[in-house]
Write a protein that holds these residues in place. Structure first.
Motif, PDB file in Angstrom:
ATOM      1  N   LEU A 527       0.810  -1.217   0.000  1.00  0.00           N
ATOM      2  CA  LEU A 527       0.000   0.000   0.000  1.00  0.00           C
ATOM      3  C   LEU A 527       0.843   1.267   0.000  1.00  0.00           C
ATOM      4  N   GLU A 528       1.679   1.439   1.005  1.00  0.00           N
ATOM      5  CA  GLU A 528       2.426   2.695   1.121  1.00  0.00           C
ATOM      6  C   GLU A 528       3.461   2.883   0.009  1.00  0.00           C
ATOM      7  N   PRO A 529       4.197   1.836  -0.418  1.00  0.00           N
ATOM      8  CA  PRO A 529       5.117   2.057  -1.542  1.00  0.00           C
ATOM      9  C   PRO A 529       4.418   2.330  -2.876  1.00  0.00           C
ATOM     10  N   SER A 530       3.140   1.937  -3.022  1.00  0.00           N
ATOM     11  CA  SER A 530       2.471   2.023  -4.321  1.00  0.00           C
ATOM     12  C   SER A 530       1.568   3.235  -4.460  1.00  0.00           C
ATOM     13  N   LEU A 531       1.089   3.777  -3.354  1.00  0.00           N
ATOM     14  CA  LEU A 531       0.135   4.882  -3.417  1.00  0.00           C
ATOM     15  C   LEU A 531       0.693   6.097  -2.691  1.00  0.00           C
ATOM     16  N   THR A 532       0.335   7.257  -3.192  1.00  0.00           N
ATOM     17  CA  THR A 532       0.631   8.482  -2.468  1.00  0.00           C
ATOM     18  C   THR A 532      -0.468   8.730  -1.440  1.00  0.00           C
ATOM     19  N   VAL A 533      -0.232   9.682  -0.555  1.00  0.00           N
ATOM     20  CA  VAL A 533      -1.233  10.004   0.454  1.00  0.00           C
ATOM     21  C   VAL A 533      -2.526  10.458  -0.200  1.00  0.00           C
ATOM     22  N   GLN A 534      -2.401  11.264  -1.254  1.00  0.00           N
ATOM     23  CA  GLN A 534      -3.589  11.755  -1.940  1.00  0.00           C
ATOM     24  C   GLN A 534      -4.365  10.615  -2.596  1.00  0.00           C
ATOM     25  N   GLN A 535      -3.653   9.698  -3.227  1.00  0.00           N
ATOM     26  CA  GLN A 535      -4.319   8.554  -3.851  1.00  0.00           C
ATOM     27  C   GLN A 535      -5.020   7.682  -2.810  1.00  0.00           C
ATOM     28  N   LEU A 536      -4.393   7.502  -1.660  1.00  0.00           N
ATOM     29  CA  LEU A 536      -5.015   6.695  -0.617  1.00  0.00           C
ATOM     30  C   LEU A 536      -6.263   7.384  -0.074  1.00  0.00           C
ATOM     31  N   LEU A 537      -6.222   8.697   0.088  1.00  0.00           N
ATOM     32  CA  LEU A 537      -7.408   9.424   0.535  1.00  0.00           C
ATOM     33  C   LEU A 537      -8.549   9.289  -0.460  1.00  0.00           C
ATOM     34  N   GLN A 538      -8.216   9.358  -1.734  1.00  0.00           N
ATOM     35  CA  GLN A 538      -9.243   9.185  -2.762  1.00  0.00           C
ATOM     36  C   GLN A 538      -9.855   7.796  -2.692  1.00  0.00           C
ATOM     37  N   LEU A 539      -9.018   6.793  -2.432  1.00  0.00           N
ATOM     38  CA  LEU A 539      -9.518   5.419  -2.329  1.00  0.00           C
ATOM     39  C   LEU A 539     -10.429   5.269  -1.110  1.00  0.00           C
TER      40      LEU A 539
END
Length: 1421
Positions: A527-539
């Protein structure tokens, strides 16, 4: 001889006329050329490897024509099937001149004879019932061949026929092979220059004509030979180079034609593939020489010609024509041919790589299209094996090919080949990531995974589908930067699964593929190596928006995300949003299958909660809002647990318990939340205590508690009661230990009873042989002991006095297993002892230390009247008492008889492990008497000392009058007591306890008693058992050695010492060494006679004693001479380690002085020479123990022999360290990497402390050495190809993977950091000369000098950061050292460093300097 030959010829003619058996005719034919029989009936060819000396070969030529005529007879197959005939033919071929032989063989058409013979042998192999009488006749005579070496013998041996029918054809093939091989040898001209003439070349060419035929005939011969070789398993005994090479050569000698490849495919290919299949798949004993030979044959005659034709014309179908028949016959031939096609192009140039890839794809497509469509399963297996081969050789296919494979073999209408699909994902996951034009394979795959989760066979395929398909597919989505897309697919499939589950009548207990814990674990990794904070928030926002559509799926996804977020920046961004979602959607509870996940989600997010959310959360709980009303009181808890679905109440209750514990821990003191949750946690703990009590009763009654192995990862909904009990205890005592602070509010004795019950279960499983028959206990034999020990190692338990009190009380109340209801055994409770050993000594109060010293005594008993005498002999009990006595622990009732009772118990115990108990008893006695002697003016201590002296005196007088045997334990106790009292003889004399003369008299009595008893043992060792002899001699020798008995007193004892030493076996080498050490004061011969290796403590003591005796009374020159001779002996192949250790002891005894330099004296030797010798050896040894002894010796010399150390010695030491850290260094086991590194750091540290002044003008060597040590802290990346990876090649002793358990860690980084700080910030004493200029600061000067060279270390650190990997903890430990380097730099120097780097290096350097200015740079007061 001529007369005998004429008779044999006439007899042969007569036998032919009378139609006699061919075997009889063959024997007469052999006699015709001079072969004769021996006593057992075997006909011999006379001298082996001997050529005929006569120049005429009339008889041999006549016999060759006669033999070929017999072999050629079309209606008589007996000669062709007789091995003796072919052996005789081979003999004639070897004897006759090559030209004559070739002429006759050509005239009689040898190759048709050979082909007909092989065809008949093939028919016989296929139908053994057609075995002719000739093959079974026990009276027939055959030529027996035995192959012993690759060098061919020139003559065979005529022997009797083999009566074994199974060996008849094998003998025939062996004889044929000899004949054909003899011909091929003659067809090859000699390579020796002496034989290179035109006649030899002409003869060889003539023989080639005999072996040359049309392609059809040569292919048939080769094919028949390969088929027969496989049928009779010839490959098991003979190499391919010897066996099939002659027939391959016949094929290569053929008359070239346009149909040769077709002939090979038709006649050779199938038998060749069958033999290859047998060799590669079924017979592990097969010779790899056969495999490579046969693969070359396929490549040269099928693959390479087909590739050449395809390169000229891509539309060519030659490959299909050549291989189709073999694939139609057996689909498993396709992977074999595919791998050969890849191997055949591996050596070609790189510029043809694209062409090779296209060719491999053409081969794959051709082979796949040749498979019959009706063999679906076999074709799918063959396709899967071809894909595995492609992965092995890193071959890639175009996506349309993979699409077709998935459609044809992977996802059929009626079934799914999960193995094939997992292979395709490993080969190229784009097959499912990139959508096909007319079909989305990824949707189809995910749909099938979901459908499989509700089928009755799901439990069988669960692990394969999840571990080999779903988890790798998630990883491939992450590599494609579309992990969010996979999570969205995940959500949709959970929704679809719930629909199918509700429609299905099957009760799905196992987790589906989308609920599996392995999927959540993989998400946590990606999760953390593949997504940015913004992308995770969107998810997260997308998932929150899907809550109305499916609460179950949203809960599962959010729970997976919450368990995958670990970094602070992700938690700060995502945590508040998750908490907000939970608070505003709490009433939308998921179905019973996922309700427990909502509590897990809540417990995870509570640990991130902010004060504002915490206040809102507490208001909701206090107001009774569902489901938070479960946290507002006792009644709510009970009601909540009662209303939960009965089937899953256990799992949901566990997560609720975890959530309540988390809520209590994050609640501030004196807050409303703390008050609410305290009541909940108290009632949950009380319920847990009741459950643990019931759990113990269930174990006693043998109730079925489930079949799960206790671990936090489980992949089914229903859990057994045993697992739930363990998980609940683990949740409270390990995961949320802080909640145990409320146990003081529980009813009195409730928590103590719960801890006692847990300890009983743990101690039952910790026992060597659990007496209970409960299957759950045996299945989970390690979980409760490890849980208990992890609780003891928890700092919260150790720091809380109340909790620590409970644990210690439980252990001390369970000294034996007699009260354990699960065992009820009088054996020692090992877990109780280990528990007390685990607790730090500082955490055990004095009153408990006194309880421990009073416990486990032989003269005591437990409450049930059971004696502790057996348990007092446990080595762990004695070790515990020794540990306790390192702190003042003398209780009021302590007396010397306690030690005496332990010694008496040891004396009557089993001899096994007795030496350990005696050693521990001595340590315990020494520590006890040391504490007693500290304050002898106290009444208790004085009484103890007086009691010990009186008891020893009384017993010595009694033993002296009886002259009886003394137990080893008693002797060890007396030795410890007397030696401790001897150290305090002055205090004892001053306090009138015992005067010095009486104490000396007591010591002399003890010495005489020991010598007298040893004399008995040495004189008549057979009168004593091995145990008595070993133990008493051991303790007596140790005692007398420590007492330093004078040599005259040992003279009488030495009379029988030699005989006693010789009577000891190899297993008693320690005993030999102890005797040798004792008697070495008389003569050095004893220490030499009993000397052993350094592998044991006694061996090292023996070497030290021998060296001390040799050095006794010698002057400086003699000591140097002894040191020189010892170093020379250490160069030998044997006892090198012993001599190195002796060198260390000798160096310590030498005077600290440098020898006078005499250029004319080549044999001059001093300590400096010895240092140089040892330093040059350090990087050449291959044993770590030798390396360690040398390094320790060098450290001793650097510290204590400073005057003898020269400038060259210091420089060579730094150079040697650099070599050890390079690829030229020694080769040790990786497990010793940490020890090697610490030895090197210790050497550099000693130089910096003791010889800093010698580094002036040589600081470049220091920088080089430090760079080498720095490199060892980095681990190379898997695919690195940088300049640093070539310059800083890791040494052979250093682990090269970051996953190695022996990788250098924070301890080694701390040692390196200490070196950096010493270099850049030296101590005043290390840089100050005896005559120093007071106006110039020596430390500032040293810092400036270091700054000029340490800049290169800093640049190397930056470069290695970019190109290699370093553990985070190691990097943090290096920060003070890096800041120390920055302290030595000036702005101009830092500017030069910055300009000397590339862009990436400047960025790293800028960050380092920024951190240094914030945290490391001193800014003044």
């Amino acid at each position: 001889m001529t007369f005998k030959s004429r008779l044999s010829q006439e007899q042969l003619v007569q036998l032919e006329k009378s139609a006699a058996k061919f075997e009889d005719q063959l024997l007469e034919a052999a006699k015709f050329i001079g072969l004769h029989s021996n006593d057992d009936g075997r006909l011999l060819a006379g001298s082996k490897n001997a050529k005929k000396t006569s120049k005429t070969y009339g008889k041999e030529e006549w016999l060759l024509r006669w033999l070929l005529k017999k072999l050629q007879a079309p209606k008589d197959e007996v000669p062709r099937r007789t091995a003796s005939a072919w052996s005789l033919l081979a003999h004639l071929i070897q004897v006759l001149p090559t030209t004559n032989t070739a002429h006759i063989l050509s005239e009689r058409k040898f190759l048709p004879i050979l082909r007909q013979t092989l065809e008949e042998a093939e028919k016989l192999t296929q139908d053994p019932m057609k075995q002719s009488p000739a093959g079974n006749d026990s009276n027939s005579k055959e030529w027996k061949y035995s192959k012993k070496s690759k060098k061919r013998k020139r003559s065979g041996e005529l022997v009797g026929a083999d009566t074994n029918e199974q060996n008849a054809t094998s003998n025939l093939l062996a004889a044929i092979h000899i004949a054909v091989e003899s011909m091929t040898i003659l067809a090859l001209p000699s390579v020796e220059p002496a034989e290179e003439d035109s006649a030899a070349v002409f003869s060889a060419e003539f023989m080639k004509l005999v072996l040359r035929t049309l392609g059809d005939d040569s292919a048939r011969i080769l094919g028949l030979w390969l088929s027969l070789s496989g049928s009779h398993h010839i490959y098991k005994s003979i190499g391919a180079q010897d066996w099939i090479s002659p027939f391959i050569w016949i094929w290569e000698l053929r008359f070239t034609g346009s149909e040769d490849l077709m002939h090979f495919s038709l006649h050779c290919f199938q038998s060749l593939l069958q033999l290859l299949q047998l060799l590669r798949g079924q017979d592990p004993t097969a010779d790899h020489d056969w495999v490579s030979k046969l693969e070359q044959l396929v490549a040269r005659n099928i693959m390479i010609p087909a590739k050449a034709t395809w390169a000229e014309n891509p539309e060519s179908d030659l490959l299909s024509i050549l291989t189709k028949l073999s694939i139609v016959q057996q689909s498993s031939n396709a992977p074999l041919l595919f791998e050969i096609a890849i191997i055949s192009i591996q050596t070609q140039a790189t510029r043809k790589r694209q062409e090779n890839y296209l060719w491999i794809q053409h081969v794959f497509t051709t082979l796949r299209e040749a498979m019959p469509v009706q063999r679906i399963d076999e074709n799918g297996e063959a396709a899967q094996r071809m894909l595995d081969i492609a992965i092995k050789y890193k071959v890639r296919f175009e996506l349309p090919i993979l699409y077709s494979i998935v459609s044809e073999f992977g996802m059929l209408a009626t079934s799914t080949n999960w193995t094939l699909l997992s292979t395709i994902i490993r080969l190229d996951a784009n097959t499912f990531l990139i959508q096909e034009a007319d079909k989305d394979l990824s949707d189809e795959l995910l749909k099938r995974i979901t459908e499989a989760s509700v089928q009755t066979t799901w439990a069988v395929h669960q692990r394969q589908i999840v571990d080999d398909v779903v988890v790798p597919l998630m990883g491939e989505f992450a590599k494609a930067r579309d992990l969010s897309g996979f999570v969205r697919h995940w959500f949709r499939q959970v929704v679809e699964f719930e629909k199918l589950r509700k429609q299905s009548e099957v009760d799905v207990d196992e987790f589906s593929a989308w609920e599996d814990e392995a999927l959540q674990k993989e998400l946590g990794r990606l999760l953390e190596p593949s997504l940015t904070v913004q992308q995770l928030l969107q998810l997260v926002e997308w998932t929150a928006g899907k809550i109305p559509e499916s609460t179950d799926a949203s809960c599962l996804i959010l729970e997976a995300i919450s368990g995958s977020v670990k970094s602070e920046n992700f938690i700060d961004a995502v945590g508040p949003r998750l908490i907000n979602i939970i608070l505003h959607n709490a009433k939308l509870a998921p179905a019973y299958r996922h309700r427990w996940r909502s509590w897990r989600l809540l417990s995870r997010t509570l640990s991130w909660i902010q004060p504002s959310f915490l206040e809102e959360f507490s208001h909701l709980a206090a107001a009774g809002e569902e489901p938070f009303d479960a946290l507002n009181g006792v009644n709510s808890v009970v009601d909540y647990l009662m209303t939960t679905s009965k089937r899953f109440s256990g799992l949901e209750s566990l997560e609720f318990l975890r959530c309540a514990c988390t809520a209590w821990m994050i609640a501030p003191e004196a807050s409303e939340m703390k008050t609410l949750t305290s009541n909940v946690v108290l009632n949950l703990l009380q319920r847990l205590a009741d459950d643990v009590k019931s759990f113990v009763q269930d174990l006693i009654s043998g109730k079925d508690l489930g079949n799960e192995s206790c671990s936090l990862v489980q992949n089914k909904l229903s859990r057994g009661e045993g697992w739930l009990a363990w998980a609940s205890i683990h949740c409270v005592f390990v995961e949320n230990t802080a909640v145990l602070r409320v146990v003081k509010c529980l009813p009195e004795g409730s928590f103590q009873e719960m801890v006692q019950n847990i300890f009983w279960v743990a101690s039952t499983l910790h026992n060597d042989r659990p007496t209970t028959a409960n299957t759950w206990l045996h299945l989970n034999s390690e979980v409760f002991p490890s849980l208990w020990l992890s609780v003891l190692s928890n700092r919260l338990i150790q720091d809380d006095e109340n909790l620590r009190e409970h644990v210690i009380n439980v252990a001390l109340l369970s000294q034996t297993n007699s009260k354990n209801p699960l065992m009820q055994s009088h054996t020692n409770n090992k877990l109780a002892v280990q528990s007390l050993l685990t607790l730090p000594l500082d955490d055990i109060p004095r009153r408990h230390r006194e309880r421990i010293m009073k416990a486990w005594l032989p003269d005591k008993s437990d409450g049930a009247g059971i004696s502790f005498e057996p348990t007092a002999l446990d080595a762990q009990v004695l070790a515990l008492k020794v540990k306790i006595m390192h702190r003042p622990t003398l209780h009021e009732s302590i007396n010397f008889k306690e030690l005496v009772s332990i010694a008496d118990s040891i004396a009557g115990a089993d001899p096994d492990g007795l030496d350990v108990n005696i050693t521990l008893l001595k340590q315990l006695a020494r520590l006890t008497l040391l504490q007693v002697s500290e304050n002898l003016d106290q009444t208790r201590n004085r009484s103890y000392a007086v009691e010990a002296i009186d008891y020893v005196t009384k017993k010595l007088n009694k033993e002296k009058s009886k002259h009886s045997w003394n137990a080893a334990a008693r002797v060890a106790l007396f030795d410890a007591a007397l030696s401790s009292l001897q150290d305090k003889h002055g205090v004892l004399n001053d306090l009138d306890i015992i005067n010095k003369s009486n104490l000396d008299s007591l010591l002399v009595s003890f010495e005489k008693m020991l010598l007298a008893q040893l004399h008995k043992v040495f004189e008549k060792p057979a009168n004593f058992t091995r145990s008595e002899k070993t133990q008493f001699v051991t303790v007596a020798c140790d005692a007398l050695t420590a007492m330093k008995v004078n040599a005259p007193r040992l003279e009488k004892l030495s009379i029988y010492a030699d005989r006693f030493i010789l009577s000891l076996g190899e297993a008693e080498s320690d005993l030999k060494m102890r005797v040798g050490i004792l008697l070495s004061t008389i003569s050095e011969d004893y220490s030499k006679q009993t000397a052993s290796t350094t592998g044991s403590v006694m061996g090292r003591q023996s070497i030290r004693a021998a060296r001390n005796n040799a050095l006794k009374g010698t002057d400086s020159s003699n000591k140097l001479g002894l040191l020189k001779s010892t170093l020379q002996r250490s160069l030998g192949p044997s006892n090198e380690l012993d001599n190195l250790l002796a060198t260390k002891y000798t160096v310590a005894a030498c005077d600290d002085a440098r020898g006078v330099v005499d250029e004319d004296d080549e044999d001059m030797f001093d300590l400096s020479s010895a240092y140089s010798d040892l330093c040059s050896r350090m990087w050449k040894v291959n044993s770590y123990r030798e390396f360690a002894v040398i390094a320790e010796t060098l450290v001793v010399m650097l510290r204590s022999k400073g005057r003898a150390i020269s400038q060259w010695n210091v420089d060579s030491t730094l150079g040697c360290i650099s070599i050890v850290c390079s690829r030229r260094g020694p080769s040790f086991r990786p497990s010793q990497a940490g020890n090697v590194y610490m030895q090197l750091c210790r050497l550099v540290h000693t130089i910096l402390i003791s010889h800093r002044l010698k580094l002036e003008g040589h600081f470049h060597l220091v920088a080089q050495t430090v760079e080498s040590l720095l490199r060892c802290l980095f681990t190379p990346l898997q695919s690195t190809n940088t300049a640093s990876s070539k310059t800083f090649v890791p040494p052979r002793w250093l682990p090269t993977t970051s996953s190695s358990p022996h990788q250098l860690n924070i301890r080694h980084a701390a040692a390196f950091t200490r070196l950096l700080t010493l270099i850049c910030n030296p101590t005043v004493s290390s840089v100050t000369r005896s005559q120093n200029n007071a106006l110039t600061s020596a430390t500032d000067k040293a810092k400036r000098m270091a700054g000029q060279h340490m800049q290169y270390v800093l640049m190397a650190y930056v470069r290695l950061q970019l190109e290699m990997r370093m553990l985070t903890a190691v990097r943090e430990q290096l920060v003070p050292g890096i800041y120390a380097i920055f302290d030595t730099t000036t702005p101009e120097l830092r500017r030069a460093i910055n300009e000397g780097m590339d862009g990436s290096g400047r960025a790293v350097f800028r960050n380092l300097y920024t951190d240094y200015t914030k945290f490391g740079k001193w800014k003044g007061s």
